[in-house]
Structures are given as C-alpha cells and as structure tokens.
Scaffold this motif. Structure first.
Motif, PDB file in Angstrom:
ATOM      1  N   GLU A 173      47.799   8.922 -11.655  1.00 33.54           N
ATOM      2  CA  GLU A 173      46.730   8.210 -12.348  1.00 33.54           C
ATOM      3  C   GLU A 173      46.847   8.394 -13.867  1.00 33.54           C
ATOM      4  N   SER A 178      48.074   3.417  -9.867  1.00 33.74           N
ATOM      5  CA  SER A 178      46.854   3.467  -9.070  1.00 33.74           C
ATOM      6  C   SER A 178      47.170   3.989  -7.671  1.00 33.74           C
ATOM      7  N   THR A 179      46.467   5.028  -7.244  1.00 30.65           N
ATOM      8  CA  THR A 179      46.716   5.635  -5.931  1.00 30.65           C
ATOM      9  C   THR A 179      45.659   5.271  -4.893  1.00 30.65           C
ATOM     10  N   GLY A 180      44.479   4.839  -5.355  1.00 29.28           N
ATOM     11  CA  GLY A 180      43.388   4.597  -4.420  1.00 29.28           C
ATOM     12  C   GLY A 180      42.660   5.867  -4.019  1.00 29.28           C
ATOM     13  N   LYS A 182      40.177   9.018  -4.607  1.00 31.23           N
ATOM     14  CA  LYS A 182      39.005   9.364  -5.407  1.00 31.23           C
ATOM     15  C   LYS A 182      39.218  10.759  -5.995  1.00 31.23           C
TER      16      LYS A 182
END
Length: 243
Positions: A173, A178-180, A182
C-alpha cells in the motif's frame, strides 16, 4: 506421471474442489543438472500437457507449479510454464521453496516467466524466509509481473517462515499497490494469531512488536516537533496507538 494420477484428480473433483494446484516434481539431481540425466525436459513438457488437459476437462481452475522453481535455471522454468499455458492452465505458481532467492534475482526470474506466459496468465509467487528477505522478495516479484503472493499472519510457516501478511500489506500500500486488505485491522489480527499459536515475538517485530512504534530519545526528530516523525508508519494506519 506415476501411479493413478487421474484417480487422485477425480477424488478432488468428487469432494467439490473448484481449483487444483498440482506440483510437477522430480529428484533434486535433475534440477542441479538441468535435465542432462535420464529425465528430459521434453518428458516433463509432455506430462504437463497430458495432465493439465485432463484437469481442464473436469471444469476446474488449474494453477500448477514445479518443484524448487527458483533453484533451477530460469530458462528451463520458462519452458515448463509456457507448456502449462499452452495446455490451458489458468495461472502458474512459482516457489522459492528454500528461501534462497533475493529481491533482484526474484524480480529478474519472475519477469522472464511473465514474458513466457503472456500478460493475461495469473502469476502466483511463494517465498520462504530462510534468509530473512521474503517480504522484500514479495514486492520484487510484483515488480517483475506477479499478481499474487503467498503470505501468512506474522510470517508463520515451516523453517524460517514466509512472507508476513502485515508487513507485505503495509509495504504494498505504501508503494501504491492496492491489496484490498483493511490495514487498520492488522494489529488486532496479528495479536490474535500470536496468542492462538502461543508464540513469543521479538520486541522489534514489524507492525506487531512491542517496541515497533517507540523511539528512545529525540535523536531522529531532525528539527520536527512531531513524535511520529521518528517512525516509518503511523501506528493508527495498522490499528495501533503511538507509544
């Protein structure tokens, strides 16, 4: 292809498997000699074609790999992975089974495989952490063209462990991938897994270590009045408070 390999595949299908990740495996001597002995590259390519075609007829996703991928010559790996794509595979899986690779070698190796399999084939990569560079290798693999990487919470795995999910997620990140994931839930997740496994962590362990977001003294402030100038990631990003 020894024994009842079709039967093994059929049993996976019967219990509802939606994806199969078969390993093409041979003795280490063949890797070292680059198949100059009694096992030829063509024999492996033929086995790849026959078995993957059989799996794809079963209507499952197929993502195969070869033993000790990154211990052998990249050109040979490219031949085998290209054969997998030609047979209809959905992706290919590269493994640094013994943690011997480094970031530059990884990026170069993965880039060659990406060129061999084309732009649309999924490329999965697994790195062990025997030499302490698994997370660095993970981002190098993505730079080389991989779009999936294995990881586990706090790097739990056999021998030296593997890519630590919390480290890789924050690193990706930070560099715009973008990894998704949280990120704000990482600390809680890491603590849960640590307690569940009953393991002690070094106080300097990234993200979850006791001392990770602390700084002794003001030697690194360099004129700033903000305490968080001393650290690499704001603790709140991963669900912690600054201490």
């Amino acid at each position: 292809l020894k024994g009842d390999w079709r039967g093994a595949i059929d049993r996976h299908i019967d219990i509802g498997a939606e994806a199969i990740s078969p390993i093409f495996k041979w003795d280490y001597e063949h890797t070292l000699s680059d198949f100059t002995g009694d096992l030829s590259k063509q024999a492996i390519i033929d086995a790849i074609g026959e078995s993957i075609a059989y799996m794809k007829r079963q209507k499952v996703r197929v993502v195969p790999w070869i033993v000790d991928t990154m211990r052998g010559p990249a050109d040979s790996a490219c031949q085998f992975y290209k054969a997998m794509v030609d047979a209809g595979t959905d992706g290919v899986y590269l493994v640094d089974s013994r943690g011997n690779s480094n970031p530059l070698a990884t990026r170069t190796f993965v880039h060659k495989v990406r060129q061999a399999v084309g732009p649309t084939c999924d490329v999965y990569v697994q790195h062990q952490n025997d030499m302490g560079v698994a997370t660095a290798c993970a981002i190098a693999a993505v730079e080389g063209g991989a779009n999936w990487t294995d990881a586990s919470v706090i790097g739990i795995g056999d021998r030296g462990g593997c890519v630590a999910l919390e480290e890789a997620a924050a690193l990706f990140e930070m560099y715009g991938y973008s990894t998704g994931i949280k990120l704000e839930g990482l600390y809680e997740l890491c603590r849960y897994v640590q307690k569940a496994y009953g393991v002690e962590l070094a106080p300097w362990k990234c993200i979850v270590g006791e001392n990770w977001n602390k700084e002794e003294g003001v030697g690194h402030l360099e004129g700033s009045s903000e305490a968080e100038a001393t650290i690499g990631i704001a603790p709140k990003v991963v669900g912690r408070e600054f201490e």
